[in-house]
Design a protein around this motif. Structure first.
Motif, PDB file in Angstrom:
ATOM      1  N   ALA A  99     -51.225 -19.895   6.443  1.00  0.00           N
ATOM      2  CA  ALA A  99     -50.141 -18.916   6.379  1.00  0.00           C
ATOM      3  C   ALA A  99     -48.853 -19.586   5.908  1.00  0.00           C
ATOM      4  N   SER A 100     -48.018 -18.835   5.236  1.00  0.00           N
ATOM      5  CA  SER A 100     -46.780 -19.383   4.686  1.00  0.00           C
ATOM      6  C   SER A 100     -45.575 -18.870   5.455  1.00  0.00           C
ATOM      7  N   PHE A 101     -44.621 -19.750   5.675  1.00  0.00           N
ATOM      8  CA  PHE A 101     -43.329 -19.311   6.189  1.00  0.00           C
ATOM      9  C   PHE A 101     -42.596 -18.563   5.076  1.00  0.00           C
ATOM     10  N   GLY A 102     -41.719 -17.686   5.470  1.00  0.00           N
ATOM     11  CA  GLY A 102     -41.061 -16.819   4.500  1.00  0.00           C
ATOM     12  C   GLY A 102     -40.074 -17.543   3.606  1.00  0.00           C
ATOM     13  N   TRP A 103     -39.851 -16.988   2.468  1.00  0.00           N
ATOM     14  CA  TRP A 103     -38.835 -17.437   1.522  1.00  0.00           C
ATOM     15  C   TRP A 103     -38.381 -16.230   0.702  1.00  0.00           C
ATOM     16  N   ARG A 104     -39.282 -15.678  -0.094  1.00  0.00           N
ATOM     17  CA  ARG A 104     -38.965 -14.547  -0.948  1.00  0.00           C
ATOM     18  C   ARG A 104     -38.448 -13.359  -0.132  1.00  0.00           C
ATOM     19  N   ARG A 105     -39.065 -13.100   1.033  1.00  0.00           N
ATOM     20  CA  ARG A 105     -38.679 -11.946   1.833  1.00  0.00           C
ATOM     21  C   ARG A 105     -37.243 -12.097   2.347  1.00  0.00           C
ATOM     22  N   TYR A 106     -36.867 -13.322   2.741  1.00  0.00           N
ATOM     23  CA  TYR A 106     -35.494 -13.560   3.196  1.00  0.00           C
ATOM     24  C   TYR A 106     -34.507 -13.230   2.083  1.00  0.00           C
ATOM     25  N   TYR A 107     -34.802 -13.725   0.889  1.00  0.00           N
ATOM     26  CA  TYR A 107     -33.854 -13.534  -0.205  1.00  0.00           C
ATOM     27  C   TYR A 107     -33.855 -12.095  -0.707  1.00  0.00           C
ATOM     28  N   HIS A 108     -34.959 -11.399  -0.530  1.00  0.00           N
ATOM     29  CA  HIS A 108     -34.943  -9.968  -0.853  1.00  0.00           C
ATOM     30  C   HIS A 108     -33.986  -9.235   0.083  1.00  0.00           C
ATOM     31  N   THR A 109     -34.052  -9.549   1.374  1.00  0.00           N
ATOM     32  CA  THR A 109     -33.141  -8.932   2.338  1.00  0.00           C
ATOM     33  C   THR A 109     -31.697  -9.292   2.018  1.00  0.00           C
ATOM     34  N   ILE A 110     -31.467 -10.547   1.654  1.00  0.00           N
ATOM     35  CA  ILE A 110     -30.116 -10.968   1.279  1.00  0.00           C
ATOM     36  C   ILE A 110     -29.640 -10.188   0.052  1.00  0.00           C
ATOM     37  N   TYR A 111     -30.532  -9.979  -0.912  1.00  0.00           N
ATOM     38  CA  TYR A 111     -30.178  -9.212  -2.109  1.00  0.00           C
ATOM     39  C   TYR A 111     -29.722  -7.804  -1.731  1.00  0.00           C
ATOM     40  N   ILE A 112     -30.478  -7.138  -0.865  1.00  0.00           N
ATOM     41  CA  ILE A 112     -30.126  -5.771  -0.467  1.00  0.00           C
ATOM     42  C   ILE A 112     -28.800  -5.763   0.291  1.00  0.00           C
ATOM     43  N   ALA A 113     -28.596  -6.755   1.160  1.00  0.00           N
ATOM     44  CA  ALA A 113     -27.311  -6.856   1.867  1.00  0.00           C
ATOM     45  C   ALA A 113     -26.175  -7.032   0.865  1.00  0.00           C
ATOM     46  N   ASN A 114     -26.380  -7.888  -0.133  1.00  0.00           N
ATOM     47  CA  ASN A 114     -25.359  -8.089  -1.165  1.00  0.00           C
ATOM     48  C   ASN A 114     -25.073  -6.783  -1.913  1.00  0.00           C
ATOM     49  N   TYR A 115     -26.131  -6.053  -2.223  1.00  0.00           N
ATOM     50  CA  TYR A 115     -25.968  -4.805  -2.961  1.00  0.00           C
ATOM     51  C   TYR A 115     -25.120  -3.805  -2.172  1.00  0.00           C
ATOM     52  N   ILE A 116     -25.400  -3.701  -0.886  1.00  0.00           N
ATOM     53  CA  ILE A 116     -24.632  -2.779  -0.044  1.00  0.00           C
ATOM     54  C   ILE A 116     -23.173  -3.211   0.030  1.00  0.00           C
ATOM     55  N   ILE A 117     -22.946  -4.501   0.213  1.00  0.00           N
ATOM     56  CA  ILE A 117     -21.575  -5.009   0.303  1.00  0.00           C
ATOM     57  C   ILE A 117     -20.821  -4.743  -0.998  1.00  0.00           C
ATOM     58  N   GLU A 118     -21.470  -5.011  -2.129  1.00  0.00           N
ATOM     59  CA  GLU A 118     -20.807  -4.850  -3.426  1.00  0.00           C
ATOM     60  C   GLU A 118     -20.527  -3.391  -3.763  1.00  0.00           C
ATOM     61  N   HIS A 119     -21.337  -2.472  -3.262  1.00  0.00           N
ATOM     62  CA  HIS A 119     -21.211  -1.065  -3.638  1.00  0.00           C
ATOM     63  C   HIS A 119     -20.664  -0.201  -2.498  1.00  0.00           C
ATOM     64  N   GLN A 120     -20.038  -0.842  -1.529  1.00  0.00           N
ATOM     65  CA  GLN A 120     -19.545  -0.085  -0.380  1.00  0.00           C
ATOM     66  C   GLN A 120     -18.549   0.990  -0.783  1.00  0.00           C
ATOM     67  N   GLY A 121     -17.758   0.741  -1.823  1.00  0.00           N
ATOM     68  CA  GLY A 121     -16.771   1.722  -2.255  1.00  0.00           C
ATOM     69  C   GLY A 121     -17.365   2.927  -2.947  1.00  0.00           C
ATOM     70  N   GLU A 122     -18.671   2.892  -3.260  1.00  0.00           N
ATOM     71  CA  GLU A 122     -19.334   3.981  -3.962  1.00  0.00           C
ATOM     72  C   GLU A 122     -20.207   4.832  -3.040  1.00  0.00           C
ATOM     73  N   ILE A 123     -20.276   4.472  -1.762  1.00  0.00           N
ATOM     74  CA  ILE A 123     -21.122   5.219  -0.826  1.00  0.00           C
ATOM     75  C   ILE A 123     -20.474   6.564  -0.510  1.00  0.00           C
ATOM     76  N   HIS A 146     -29.503 -16.260   6.170  1.00  0.00           N
ATOM     77  CA  HIS A 146     -29.129 -17.627   5.778  1.00  0.00           C
ATOM     78  C   HIS A 146     -29.280 -18.596   6.954  1.00  0.00           C
ATOM     79  N   PHE A 147     -28.957 -18.124   8.153  1.00  0.00           N
ATOM     80  CA  PHE A 147     -29.068 -18.977   9.342  1.00  0.00           C
ATOM     81  C   PHE A 147     -30.521 -19.361   9.602  1.00  0.00           C
ATOM     82  N   LEU A 148     -31.425 -18.400   9.517  1.00  0.00           N
ATOM     83  CA  LEU A 148     -32.835 -18.705   9.724  1.00  0.00           C
ATOM     84  C   LEU A 148     -33.355 -19.645   8.641  1.00  0.00           C
ATOM     85  N   LEU A 149     -32.987 -19.394   7.405  1.00  0.00           N
ATOM     86  CA  LEU A 149     -33.443 -20.240   6.309  1.00  0.00           C
ATOM     87  C   LEU A 149     -32.975 -21.681   6.463  1.00  0.00           C
TER      88      LEU A 149
END
Length: 447
Positions: A99-123, A146-149
């Motif tokens: 079994a593999s420890f996560g990597w891609r899944r963490y950064y996918h979540t970070i991407y979505i968090a970034n997207y929400i932060i960047e587009h907060q003024g459009e919600i 980032h802390f878990l990674l």
């Protein structure tokens, strides 16, 4: 199982499709059959999906500790193929089925968090507080990822030169074309704390109802801050944050009472953030609690019978985790232990003993408790810190803390035996830090 309000249909229509186009090009096009998130409800569904699928790696890290025993009589072929190399620290040449420890899944979540932060003024279609809460959760979730990674894939902050030691890539923009490079451990922690500062400015919900308490709150963000400071060895910051949480959420499950919930239950009075399952059914069934761990529980400690089920004189099974209502990322007990450790490190033995005894009174039988808490008042710093470490090990067993506690403190030698073969993790072994996943290195030579 925990409820997820009004999300199933919305998730299906508003999940962002991350493709090989640039972020800007993607935003200019609405893919056929898809809807780009616009409303607060759609953004909430987007974030809820990331909460739902975040990695359970803290539980898998338990296999690397001294908490779990594997033996040939009880290990299935599937578990052996998936987890044996993790249990024996075979990181250089694991079998392909490991079994593999996560990597891609963490950064996918970070991407979505970034997207929400960047587009907060459009919600749209949300109140100011609803949108600010959503953005605050995105900051907190980005900080936690980032802390878990950094605590999986970089050296412990307390065991390296943070300003010059290789950390992990920090991602703060939603751009799939960026080829990330590693930041230093110090820089990663600085970003985590900056995100928590931003989260504090946006979060405005202190408590969610049970079933929605997988979402970050003002209290949960402070609990994360306490853990970050603890792992840094920033004792004053750890104490301040932990005591702040205790002031808001002082309740503890009384394990001396038969009717008490397990404290990692998402309905528990001490559950602060019910995000991670941690010990999934798969991890729970891999092996059994080690005899060394079971022996650590002293006479009168009610946790032994609550956390474990004794099958024979030498074999017990784990009652914590495994699905159902067991879901916990932060809880009040951890904050009492953090406050106690930090106070002791700062030389305030009285406060340290008070925090520890508050927890212990809810864990030991009436017939034995006085014999354990009375000596705390006269203990020297080293002795009290050892007592705190003992209680931390017993209290937080199988909740994904042990591996990281070993890393940030003594990094001792660990030894295991399977089918007559001995395996060892040496003191200060480099394997206390995971190697970057092969797929990540192959995809990004900058790592």
């Amino acid at each position: 199982m925990m409820k997820k309000k009004k999300i199933s249909t919305v998730i299906g229509c508003c999940l962002l499709v991350i493709v090989a186009t640039s972020c800007n090009d993607f935003l200019d096009i609405t893919p056929t059959g898809k809807v780009i998130a616009k409303t607060a409800e759609e953004y909430r569904a987007l974030l809820t999906y990331e909460y739902k699928v975040m990695p359970e790696d803290r539980g898998m890290a338990t296999l690397r500790t001294d908490e779990m025993t594997l033996d040939k009589a009880s290990t299935t072929a599937e578990d052996y193929d998936s987890y044996f190399d993790i249990w024996t620290w075979n990181d250089l040449a694991p079998q392909a089925t490991t079994a593999s420890f996560g990597w891609r899944r963490y950064y996918h979540t970070i991407y979505i968090a970034n997207y929400i932060i960047e587009h907060q003024g459009e919600i749209t279609d949300g109140t100011r507080d609803e949108i600010r809460q959503l953005v605050g959760e995105a900051y907190a979730l980005r900080a936690y990822m980032h802390f878990l990674l950094v605590n999986l894939y970089a050296e412990p902050y307390t065991a390296c030169e943070p300003a010059t030691t290789r950390g992990i890539p920090v991602q703060t923009v939603a751009n799939v074309d960026i080829v990330p490079v590693c930041s230093t451990v110090e820089a990663v922690y600085q970003q985590i704390l900056a995100d928590l500062d931003a989260a504090d400015q946006h979060l405005n919900v202190a408590t969610w109802d049970n079933g929605y308490n997988y979402r970050f709150t003002t209290t949960a963000a402070t609990a994360l801050r306490a853990r970050v400071a603890l792992y840094k060895g920033d004792w004053q910051a750890a104490r301040t944050a932990a005591e702040s949480v205790i002031a808001q959420r002082p309740e503890l499950e009384d394990l001396t009472q038969r009717s008490s919930l397990l404290p990692d239950n998402y309905k528990s009075v001490e559950n602060i953030l019910a995000l991670e399952q941690v010990m999934t059914a798969a991890y729970k069934n891999v092996g059994r609690p080690s005899n060394e761990l079971l022996a650590a529980y002293r006479s009168g400690d009610q946790r032994k019978s609550k956390f474990f089920r004794q099958l024979t004189a030498s074999v017990s099974t784990l009652q914590k985790g495994g699905g159902g209502e067991s879901r916990c990322s932060f809880r009040t007990s951890e904050m009492y232990l953090t406050a106690a450790e930090a106070a002791a490190q700062l030389g305030d033995m009285k406060s340290a003993a008070e925090h520890l005894s508050t927890l212990m009174k809810k864990r030991y039988s009436a017939a034995t408790i006085d014999g354990y808490i009375e000596p705390l008042a006269t203990m020297a710093a080293a002795e009290l810190l050892a007592e705190i470490a003992h209680e931390r090990r017993c209290e937080l067993a199988f909740e994904g803390h042990r591996w990281f506690d070993l890393r940030r403190t003594t990094r001792p030698q660990l030894q295991k035996s399977y089918n007559g073969v001995e395996y060892a993790l040496q003191a200060n072994d480099s394997r206390y830090t995971l190697r970057f996943p092969t797929e990540a290195v192959e995809a990004n030579p900058n790592l």
